[in-house]
Design a protein around this motif. Structure first.
Motif, mmCIF file in Angstrom:
data_model
loop_
_atom_site.group_PDB
_atom_site.id
_atom_site.type_symbol
_atom_site.label_atom_id
_atom_site.label_comp_id
_atom_site.label_asym_id
_atom_site.label_seq_id
_atom_site.Cartn_x
_atom_site.Cartn_y
_atom_site.Cartn_z
ATOM 1 N N SER A 1 -42.243 -6.336 -21.321
ATOM 2 C CA SER A 1 -41.691 -5.279 -20.466
ATOM 3 C C SER A 1 -42.664 -4.115 -20.337
ATOM 4 N N SER B 1 -39.821 -8.685 -16.376
ATOM 5 C CA SER B 1 -38.377 -8.768 -16.571
ATOM 6 C C SER B 1 -37.918 -10.217 -16.610
ATOM 7 N N ARG B 2 -38.453 -11.033 -15.728
ATOM 8 C CA ARG B 2 -38.095 -12.456 -15.695
ATOM 9 C C ARG B 2 -38.477 -13.157 -16.991
ATOM 10 N N THR C 1 -46.305 -7.448 -13.466
ATOM 11 C CA THR C 1 -45.523 -6.507 -12.673
ATOM 12 C C THR C 1 -44.169 -6.348 -13.368
ATOM 13 N N PRO C 2 -43.421 -5.292 -13.047
ATOM 14 C CA PRO C 2 -42.089 -5.154 -13.647
ATOM 15 C C PRO C 2 -41.199 -6.363 -13.387
ATOM 16 N N GLU C 3 -41.303 -6.959 -12.197
ATOM 17 C CA GLU C 3 -40.447 -8.093 -11.853
ATOM 18 C C GLU C 3 -40.799 -9.316 -12.696
ATOM 19 N N VAL C 4 -42.090 -9.610 -12.814
ATOM 20 C CA VAL C 4 -42.535 -10.763 -13.612
ATOM 21 C C VAL C 4 -42.182 -10.551 -15.082
ATOM 22 N N GLY D 1 -45.404 -4.998 -17.994
ATOM 23 C CA GLY D 1 -44.953 -4.924 -16.613
ATOM 24 C C GLY D 1 -45.086 -3.534 -16.037
#
Length: 236
Positions: free
Chosen positions: A155, A112-113, A107-110, A158
């Protein structure tokens, strides 16, 4: 009787084929083992853009160069992702895939982290030993450039994951997924979801195993890979 199929080993992101030497040793004579470096890794030129499908194409080109018509594949983490893509595009060349600790639910959140942890300057400051290991693994190429490309790859996944439920359900070859119950990147839940999408899937959960694929974990996994190879060869 046909000779046993060769087994290609694909390492994780920012590693090289040398990281899987303990696994190759643990497998012994049970298979003709071929550890390969993923595109941009292990001293190979780092491309402007690094993407899993291009990495799969590069693996196929290396198999062509070596005259290998059909193989089984083991992939750790990103290596498993690449192997699944190759099995989807060229099922005639891939007899089966064993993917360990391979993240599917991007996902974008994962992303990005995970990408935030791949800042070269931060690595130099906070983890100089890791920076030195990266320099050694990818010489003569610039490990900083590779690290930046891998961060961009994450990225991109994601935003647009390449291994989807639709892709998994369309796979025609046997696939075994395995995950450690202490893995902080790849969840048990996402691995089970991926397993349920497979037509010819198997699932293994390894107690007490985190995401890093150290020699001890490799030795523990070797018998499972050997059993998968035997079953895959019998099915072919």
């Amino acid at each position: 009787m046909s000779p046993p199929l060769p087994l290609v080993l694909l390492h994780g992101a920012l590693e090289s084929s040398r990281a899987l030497a303990p696994l190759a040793t643990a497998l012994g004579t049970s298979a003709a083992v071929l550890p390969l470096d993923l595109q941009g890794h292990g001293g190979q030129p780092v491309p402007e853009v690094l993407r899993p499908r291009a990495m799969a194409d590069a693996v196929l080109k290396e198999l062509d160069r070596r005259g290998i018509e059909r193989t089984c594949m083991f992939g750790y983490s990103l290596g498993g992702y690449v192997a699944l893509l190759l099995a989807q595009t060229h099922p005639d060349r891939v007899a089966g895939v064993f993917a360990h600790a391979t993240k599917i639910a991007w996902t974008p959140e994962v992303a990005s982290r995970e990408a935030r942890g791949l800042n070269p300057e931060r690595i130099l400051e906070k983890a100089p030993a890791f920076a030195a290991a990266l320099e050694q693994a990818h010489a003569p190429q610039d490990w900083r450039r590779l690290t930046e490309r891998v961060a961009e790859l994450l990225s991109a996944l994601g935003e647009h994951p390449e291994v989807t439920d639709a892709l998994l359900s369309a796979l025609t070859v046997p696939v075994q997924l395995s995950v450690g119950d202490q893995d902080r990147l790849v969840s048990f839940e996402e691995t089970v979801t991926a397993y349920r999408a497979l037509a010819r899937g198997r699932l293994l959960v390894m107690p007490g195993v985190p995401h890093p694929f150290g020699p001890g974990v490799q030795a523990r996994l070797a018998p499972e890979i050997h059993a998968f190879l035997k079953a895959t060869e019998a099915a072919n």
